[in-house]
Design a protein around this motif. Structure first.
Motif, mmCIF file in Angstrom:
data_model
loop_
_atom_site.group_PDB
_atom_site.id
_atom_site.type_symbol
_atom_site.label_atom_id
_atom_site.label_comp_id
_atom_site.label_asym_id
_atom_site.label_seq_id
_atom_site.Cartn_x
_atom_site.Cartn_y
_atom_site.Cartn_z
ATOM 1 N N GLY A 7 0.850 -1.188 0.000
ATOM 2 C CA GLY A 7 0.000 0.000 0.000
ATOM 3 C C GLY A 7 0.880 1.231 0.000
ATOM 4 O O GLY A 7 1.796 1.361 -0.812
ATOM 5 N N ASP A 8 0.632 2.146 0.936
ATOM 6 C CA ASP A 8 1.465 3.343 1.030
ATOM 7 C C ASP A 8 2.371 3.294 2.266
ATOM 8 O O ASP A 8 2.822 4.320 2.759
ATOM 9 C CB ASP A 8 0.598 4.608 1.051
ATOM 10 N N ARG A 9 2.672 2.088 2.754
ATOM 11 C CA ARG A 9 3.494 1.918 3.943
ATOM 12 C C ARG A 9 4.737 1.079 3.649
ATOM 13 O O ARG A 9 4.697 0.147 2.842
ATOM 14 C CB ARG A 9 2.702 1.214 5.060
ATOM 15 N N ILE A 10 5.857 1.434 4.307
ATOM 16 C CA ILE A 10 7.056 0.597 4.242
ATOM 17 C C ILE A 10 6.831 -0.589 5.170
ATOM 18 O O ILE A 10 6.661 -0.430 6.372
ATOM 19 C CB ILE A 10 8.305 1.379 4.664
ATOM 20 N N SER A 11 6.806 -1.794 4.591
ATOM 21 C CA SER A 11 6.539 -2.997 5.368
ATOM 22 C C SER A 11 7.828 -3.649 5.873
ATOM 23 O O SER A 11 7.859 -4.208 6.964
ATOM 24 C CB SER A 11 5.749 -3.992 4.518
ATOM 25 N N GLN A 12 8.895 -3.559 5.069
ATOM 26 C CA GLN A 12 10.131 -4.257 5.443
ATOM 27 C C GLN A 12 11.325 -3.605 4.752
ATOM 28 O O GLN A 12 11.240 -3.178 3.609
ATOM 29 C CB GLN A 12 10.036 -5.736 5.028
ATOM 30 N N ILE A 13 12.447 -3.546 5.481
ATOM 31 C CA ILE A 13 13.725 -3.099 4.926
ATOM 32 C C ILE A 13 14.751 -4.158 5.272
ATOM 33 O O ILE A 13 14.839 -4.601 6.420
ATOM 34 C CB ILE A 13 14.157 -1.731 5.506
ATOM 35 N N SER A 14 15.531 -4.585 4.274
ATOM 36 C CA SER A 14 16.477 -5.671 4.506
ATOM 37 C C SER A 14 17.740 -5.470 3.679
ATOM 38 O O SER A 14 17.667 -4.980 2.546
ATOM 39 C CB SER A 14 15.830 -7.011 4.140
ATOM 40 N N PRO A 15 18.936 -5.843 4.237
ATOM 41 C CA PRO A 15 20.172 -5.765 3.448
ATOM 42 C C PRO A 15 20.252 -6.861 2.392
ATOM 43 O O PRO A 15 21.062 -6.799 1.471
ATOM 44 C CB PRO A 15 21.264 -5.935 4.499
ATOM 45 N N SER A 16 19.396 -7.869 2.513
ATOM 46 C CA SER A 16 19.384 -8.966 1.541
ATOM 47 C C SER A 16 18.048 -8.966 0.800
ATOM 48 O O SER A 16 17.090 -8.295 1.191
ATOM 49 C CB SER A 16 19.606 -10.299 2.243
ATOM 50 N N LYS A 17 17.987 -9.751 -0.255
ATOM 51 C CA LYS A 17 16.812 -9.766 -1.114
ATOM 52 C C LYS A 17 15.562 -10.181 -0.347
ATOM 53 O O LYS A 17 15.578 -11.113 0.449
ATOM 54 C CB LYS A 17 17.044 -10.718 -2.288
ATOM 55 N N ILE A 18 14.478 -9.425 -0.614
ATOM 56 C CA ILE A 18 13.182 -9.756 -0.013
ATOM 57 C C ILE A 18 12.357 -10.504 -1.046
ATOM 58 O O ILE A 18 12.321 -10.158 -2.220
ATOM 59 C CB ILE A 18 12.434 -8.464 0.411
ATOM 60 N N SER A 19 11.709 -11.548 -0.607
ATOM 61 C CA SER A 19 10.833 -12.303 -1.499
ATOM 62 C C SER A 19 9.578 -11.496 -1.788
ATOM 63 O O SER A 19 8.783 -11.238 -0.894
ATOM 64 C CB SER A 19 10.419 -13.576 -0.782
ATOM 65 N N ALA A 20 9.426 -11.033 -3.016
ATOM 66 C CA ALA A 20 8.301 -10.163 -3.365
ATOM 67 C C ALA A 20 7.007 -10.957 -3.409
ATOM 68 O O ALA A 20 6.980 -12.085 -3.916
ATOM 69 C CB ALA A 20 8.556 -9.500 -4.706
ATOM 70 N N PRO A 21 5.913 -10.387 -2.888
ATOM 71 C CA PRO A 21 4.613 -11.068 -2.979
ATOM 72 C C PRO A 21 4.197 -11.242 -4.443
ATOM 73 O O PRO A 21 4.649 -10.503 -5.320
ATOM 74 C CB PRO A 21 3.656 -10.109 -2.251
#
Length: 206
Positions: A7-21
């Motif tokens: 949406g319009d919110r930051i859900s997660q920040i990570s130094p490694s790859k995030i698995s995109a929905p």
């Protein structure tokens, strides 16, 4: 780094790859930078006043809209207008929040409270003389749901009478609005505020 927006919110920040929905849009930000939106905490949005000393109250929404576009372009995503032509600035705020104007989120005091010969007295300010004759205008301002009430005491020699507003006036504001911008630097003023039950007087504001 990887950032996941939902949406319009930051859900997660990570130094490694995030698995995109599933179905997520992936934006390659390599070589770029990501930063929070900036907040401009004190403006007088152009378009509401003009002429000598800003004493002519106008409704130039085109000028205001262009100014808001400019702020958004340089990364300002929220701003506070601390005194303006009330009819103009409330329209601009309502149009922005309804999505009719693209720009930073606009918060406003509408018109500040001042002495009849004080700061902004003749450029949109709400001129206060005494409680009885001014309370109706104050209630009318509060009914327009300003995001903050701005109250001035003449600290810079701009008015003939430096004791321009009574603290008892503030008790009515304090009971009706969430945010009050108040500068009471003298101890006797803060003590008087506490004595009349003003809950906003909690600390000195530099």
């Amino acid at each position: 780094a990887w950032v996941l927006l939902i949406g319009d919110r930051i859900s997660q920040i990570s130094p490694s790859k995030i698995s995109a929905p599933r179905g997520a849009e992936v934006v390659d930000g390599k070589g770029k930078f990501l930063m929070p939106g900036l907040i401009n905490s004190h403006i007088h949005l152009p378009g509401g006043r003009g002429g000598r000393g800003n004493r002519e109250l106008v409704m130039n929404t085109k000028v205001g809209t262009e100014a808001m576009h400019g702020m958004l372009y340089v990364g300002v995503t929220a701003t506070y207008d601390s005194g303006n032509h009330d009819n103009y600035i409330f329209k601009m705020r309502d149009d922005e929040q309804a999505g009719r104007i693209m720009g930073p989120r606009l918060f406003t005091t509408g018109r500040l409270l001042t002495h009849p010969k004080g700061y902004q007295c003749c450029s949109g300010g709400l001129k206060v003389t005494d409680y009885e004759s001014s309370i109706g205008a104050l209630d009318a301002l509060i009914a327009r749901k300003p995001d903050m009430i701005k109250f001035t005491r003449e600290r810079r020699g701009m008015a003939a009478d430096p004791e321009n507003l009574t603290l008892v006036f503030l008790r009515r504001i304090d009971a009706k609005i969430d945010t009050l911008a108040l500068d009471l630097r003298e101890l006797k003023e803060r003590v008087s505020g506490v004595e009349i039950g003003l809950t906003s007087v909690r600390r000195d504001i530099a």
